[in-house]
Motif scaffolding. Sequence first.
Motif, PDB file in Angstrom:
ATOM      1  N   LEU A 121     -18.598 -19.893  13.203  1.00  0.00           N
ATOM      2  CA  LEU A 121     -18.418 -18.497  12.801  1.00  0.00           C
ATOM      3  C   LEU A 121     -17.403 -18.376  11.670  1.00  0.00           C
ATOM      4  CD1 LEU A 121     -18.336 -16.632  16.248  1.00  0.00           C
ATOM      5  CD2 LEU A 121     -20.289 -17.031  14.725  1.00  0.00           C
ATOM      6  N   THR A 122     -17.760 -17.610  10.650  1.00  0.00           N
ATOM      7  CA  THR A 122     -16.855 -17.368   9.532  1.00  0.00           C
ATOM      8  C   THR A 122     -15.895 -16.225   9.878  1.00  0.00           C
ATOM      9  OG1 THR A 122     -18.302 -15.713   8.525  1.00  0.00           O
ATOM     10  CG2 THR A 122     -18.699 -18.035   7.938  1.00  0.00           C
ATOM     11  N   ALA A 123     -14.915 -15.985   8.992  1.00  0.00           N
ATOM     12  CA  ALA A 123     -13.970 -14.878   9.211  1.00  0.00           C
ATOM     13  C   ALA A 123     -14.718 -13.547   9.264  1.00  0.00           C
ATOM     14  CB  ALA A 123     -12.928 -14.854   8.103  1.00  0.00           C
ATOM     15  N   LEU A 138     -16.381 -13.177  12.624  1.00  0.00           N
ATOM     16  CA  LEU A 138     -15.416 -12.819  13.670  1.00  0.00           C
ATOM     17  C   LEU A 138     -15.053 -11.337  13.603  1.00  0.00           C
ATOM     18  CD1 LEU A 138     -13.072 -15.943  13.546  1.00  0.00           C
ATOM     19  CD2 LEU A 138     -14.678 -15.337  15.370  1.00  0.00           C
ATOM     20  N   LYS A 139     -14.901 -10.829  12.373  1.00  0.00           N
ATOM     21  CA  LYS A 139     -14.619  -9.406  12.221  1.00  0.00           C
ATOM     22  C   LYS A 139     -15.758  -8.582  12.817  1.00  0.00           C
ATOM     23  CE  LYS A 139     -11.991  -9.748   7.896  1.00  0.00           C
ATOM     24  NZ  LYS A 139     -11.971  -9.365   6.474  1.00  0.00           N
ATOM     25  N   TYR A 140     -16.973  -8.976  12.478  1.00  0.00           N
ATOM     26  CA  TYR A 140     -18.146  -8.261  12.972  1.00  0.00           C
ATOM     27  C   TYR A 140     -18.168  -8.262  14.504  1.00  0.00           C
ATOM     28  CZ  TYR A 140     -23.011  -6.657  12.954  1.00  0.00           C
ATOM     29  OH  TYR A 140     -24.163  -5.926  13.136  1.00  0.00           O
ATOM     30  N   CYS A 141     -17.879  -9.417  15.087  1.00  0.00           N
ATOM     31  CA  CYS A 141     -17.859  -9.537  16.552  1.00  0.00           C
ATOM     32  C   CYS A 141     -16.766  -8.656  17.164  1.00  0.00           C
ATOM     33  CB  CYS A 141     -17.647 -10.993  16.960  1.00  0.00           C
ATOM     34  SG  CYS A 141     -19.051 -12.071  16.620  1.00  0.00           S
ATOM     35  N   ARG A 157     -28.132  -5.136  10.248  1.00  0.00           N
ATOM     36  CA  ARG A 157     -29.099  -5.761  11.154  1.00  0.00           C
ATOM     37  C   ARG A 157     -29.294  -7.243  10.844  1.00  0.00           C
ATOM     38  NH1 ARG A 157     -31.526  -0.502  10.756  1.00  0.00           N
ATOM     39  NH2 ARG A 157     -32.607  -1.081   8.853  1.00  0.00           N
ATOM     40  N   THR A 158     -29.291  -7.578   9.548  1.00  0.00           N
ATOM     41  CA  THR A 158     -29.447  -8.988   9.145  1.00  0.00           C
ATOM     42  C   THR A 158     -28.268  -9.829   9.624  1.00  0.00           C
ATOM     43  OG1 THR A 158     -30.704  -8.343   7.177  1.00  0.00           O
ATOM     44  CG2 THR A 158     -29.733 -10.555   7.181  1.00  0.00           C
ATOM     45  N   HIS A 159     -27.069  -9.284   9.497  1.00  0.00           N
ATOM     46  CA  HIS A 159     -25.864  -9.994   9.938  1.00  0.00           C
ATOM     47  C   HIS A 159     -25.911 -10.226  11.452  1.00  0.00           C
ATOM     48  CE1 HIS A 159     -21.303 -10.612   9.082  1.00  0.00           C
ATOM     49  NE2 HIS A 159     -21.797 -11.534   9.878  1.00  0.00           N
ATOM     50  N   LYS A 160     -26.351  -9.207  12.175  1.00  0.00           N
ATOM     51  CA  LYS A 160     -26.456  -9.326  13.629  1.00  0.00           C
ATOM     52  C   LYS A 160     -27.466 -10.415  14.007  1.00  0.00           C
ATOM     53  CE  LYS A 160     -26.385  -5.501  15.967  1.00  0.00           C
ATOM     54  NZ  LYS A 160     -26.792  -4.215  16.597  1.00  0.00           N
ATOM     55  N   TYR A 161     -28.581 -10.455  13.276  1.00  0.00           N
ATOM     56  CA  TYR A 161     -29.615 -11.460  13.538  1.00  0.00           C
ATOM     57  C   TYR A 161     -29.073 -12.868  13.293  1.00  0.00           C
ATOM     58  CZ  TYR A 161     -33.800 -14.296  12.698  1.00  0.00           C
ATOM     59  OH  TYR A 161     -34.737 -15.296  12.722  1.00  0.00           O
ATOM     60  N   ARG A 162     -28.329 -13.040  12.195  1.00  0.00           N
ATOM     61  CA  ARG A 162     -27.765 -14.358  11.877  1.00  0.00           C
ATOM     62  C   ARG A 162     -26.717 -14.786  12.899  1.00  0.00           C
ATOM     63  NH1 ARG A 162     -27.075 -13.241   5.363  1.00  0.00           N
ATOM     64  NH2 ARG A 162     -29.280 -13.595   4.808  1.00  0.00           N
ATOM     65  N   LEU A 163     -25.960 -13.820  13.398  1.00  0.00           N
ATOM     66  CA  LEU A 163     -24.970 -14.129  14.426  1.00  0.00           C
ATOM     67  C   LEU A 163     -25.653 -14.605  15.706  1.00  0.00           C
ATOM     68  CD1 LEU A 163     -22.216 -11.372  14.149  1.00  0.00           C
ATOM     69  CD2 LEU A 163     -21.865 -13.838  14.103  1.00  0.00           C
ATOM     70  N   LYS A 164     -26.737 -13.963  16.082  1.00  0.00           N
ATOM     71  CA  LYS A 164     -27.471 -14.367  17.288  1.00  0.00           C
ATOM     72  C   LYS A 164     -27.998 -15.797  17.143  1.00  0.00           C
ATOM     73  CE  LYS A 164     -30.122 -11.692  19.677  1.00  0.00           C
ATOM     74  NZ  LYS A 164     -31.155 -10.753  20.155  1.00  0.00           N
ATOM     75  N   HIS A 200     -34.310 -11.716  23.474  1.00  0.00           N
ATOM     76  CA  HIS A 200     -34.140 -10.504  24.266  1.00  0.00           C
ATOM     77  C   HIS A 200     -32.674 -10.157  24.533  1.00  0.00           C
ATOM     78  CE1 HIS A 200     -33.848 -13.677  27.332  1.00  0.00           C
ATOM     79  NE2 HIS A 200     -33.070 -12.829  27.980  1.00  0.00           N
ATOM     80  N   GLN A 201     -31.764 -11.100  24.270  1.00  0.00           N
ATOM     81  CA  GLN A 201     -30.342 -10.861  24.536  1.00  0.00           C
ATOM     82  C   GLN A 201     -29.743  -9.924  23.486  1.00  0.00           C
ATOM     83  OE1 GLN A 201     -29.257 -15.278  25.195  1.00  0.00           O
ATOM     84  NE2 GLN A 201     -27.767 -14.175  26.448  1.00  0.00           N
ATOM     85  N   ASP A 202     -29.001  -8.953  23.951  1.00  0.00           N
ATOM     86  CA  ASP A 202     -28.349  -8.004  23.049  1.00  0.00           C
ATOM     87  C   ASP A 202     -26.958  -8.518  22.675  1.00  0.00           C
ATOM     88  OD1 ASP A 202     -28.353  -5.075  21.950  1.00  0.00           O
ATOM     89  OD2 ASP A 202     -26.407  -5.343  22.923  1.00  0.00           O
ATOM     90  N   LEU A 203     -26.717  -8.663  21.390  1.00  0.00           N
ATOM     91  CA  LEU A 203     -25.453  -9.238  20.921  1.00  0.00           C
ATOM     92  C   LEU A 203     -24.264  -8.377  21.332  1.00  0.00           C
ATOM     93  CD1 LEU A 203     -23.880 -11.341  19.262  1.00  0.00           C
ATOM     94  CD2 LEU A 203     -24.362  -9.959  17.215  1.00  0.00           C
ATOM     95  N   ARG A 204     -24.405  -7.073  21.199  1.00  0.00           N
ATOM     96  CA  ARG A 204     -23.304  -6.170  21.542  1.00  0.00           C
ATOM     97  C   ARG A 204     -22.934  -6.298  23.018  1.00  0.00           C
ATOM     98  NH1 ARG A 204     -21.392  -1.399  19.124  1.00  0.00           N
ATOM     99  NH2 ARG A 204     -23.091  -1.454  17.615  1.00  0.00           N
ATOM    100  N   ASN A 205     -23.952  -6.295  23.886  1.00  0.00           N
ATOM    101  CA  ASN A 205     -23.698  -6.428  25.321  1.00  0.00           C
ATOM    102  C   ASN A 205     -23.088  -7.783  25.667  1.00  0.00           C
ATOM    103  OD1 ASN A 205     -24.701  -3.885  25.778  1.00  0.00           O
ATOM    104  ND2 ASN A 205     -26.761  -4.592  26.310  1.00  0.00           N
ATOM    105  N   TYR A 206     -23.550  -8.822  24.994  1.00  0.00           N
ATOM    106  CA  TYR A 206     -23.028 -10.166  25.225  1.00  0.00           C
ATOM    107  C   TYR A 206     -21.537 -10.225  24.897  1.00  0.00           C
ATOM    108  CZ  TYR A 206     -22.232 -15.193  24.503  1.00  0.00           C
ATOM    109  OH  TYR A 206     -21.732 -16.468  24.550  1.00  0.00           O
ATOM    110  N   LEU A 207     -21.158  -9.642  23.775  1.00  0.00           N
ATOM    111  CA  LEU A 207     -19.753  -9.694  23.363  1.00  0.00           C
ATOM    112  C   LEU A 207     -18.871  -8.823  24.241  1.00  0.00           C
ATOM    113  CD1 LEU A 207     -20.222  -9.669  19.487  1.00  0.00           C
ATOM    114  CD2 LEU A 207     -19.430 -11.582  20.882  1.00  0.00           C
TER     115      LEU A 207
END
Length: 284
Positions: free
Chosen positions: A225-227, A230-233, A257-264, A272-279
């Motif tokens: 993960l880049t800086a 991490l900010k996005y998370c 949306r693209t950033h979220k996809y790349r993070l996943k 099916h996993q939601d990134l926001r819920n996971y974090l």
Amino acid sequence: MHEHILIGSDTSVSLAAILKSLQTMNQYSFITATRVSDILQLSKSIQPTLIILSFRDNQNVINSLLSYHKEFAIPIVCLHTNNQYRELKVRENMVVFRQLFEYGMQSNNLITNILGILKLMKNAQGVSISKTFVPKGKFAQDQSKDLTRYTLELDQKKAVLDKIKERIKQLYGVVDATTKTKLMSIVNTIKMTHNDRKHWDDFKHYFENINPNFIKTLSAKYPCLTAKDLKYCCYLKMNMSNEDIRLIFGINQESVRTHKYRLKKKMVLEKHQDLRNYLQTFAN
């Protein structure tokens, strides 16, 4: 005994939509108002835990609250439409969150963010805080200053600087060579300010007081993960809306949306996993 949440709106449709979105929050009692005068009186008589505003002019309601209460200290959530978005002028020690009304009405976005805000406020007030929560420096001086407001203030600063850059671009073609050099110097200074690491260091300091070990544990588990990642998370952990994240990064919704996809993909999460819920549950 239930805590109170005061909800104010000058349209019955908006008021009904907000109540419907929060109907599963059984631990809170909801008090509604459609007039600014009622908001003022109720905010003083019932001492709500939180105030949610969805007026056509939220700034006017905030100004009225400040005039009515000498020591106003109740957190406020302002819901706004796209054409209402503008900088809110608030007192230094006020805690104000902003969210796009349309986004809040989608899925469970509003209730998720409200619960996150309430958790954040309880942490800031010292309720059920981990032993590792040891406020230091300027962040200890006023714990009522919330993290979301801090990040959005940076966003407002960037927006002003962007307007200055646009104005310089307009002037660039009609001035002499000497003036062009000076203008470019100003633009370069603005670019350096945008990338100022001190903002990130300050943000991390405050964020880790409220969410101890989140960044450290996340970085250890996902060293790729880049800086910026991490900010996005962190913003997702804070339950910030996609609209607020878009404004902070200065990008469009598609880029969010693209950033979220790349993070996943980096975290090897299932489709099916939601990134926001996971974090939200990560490193708690």
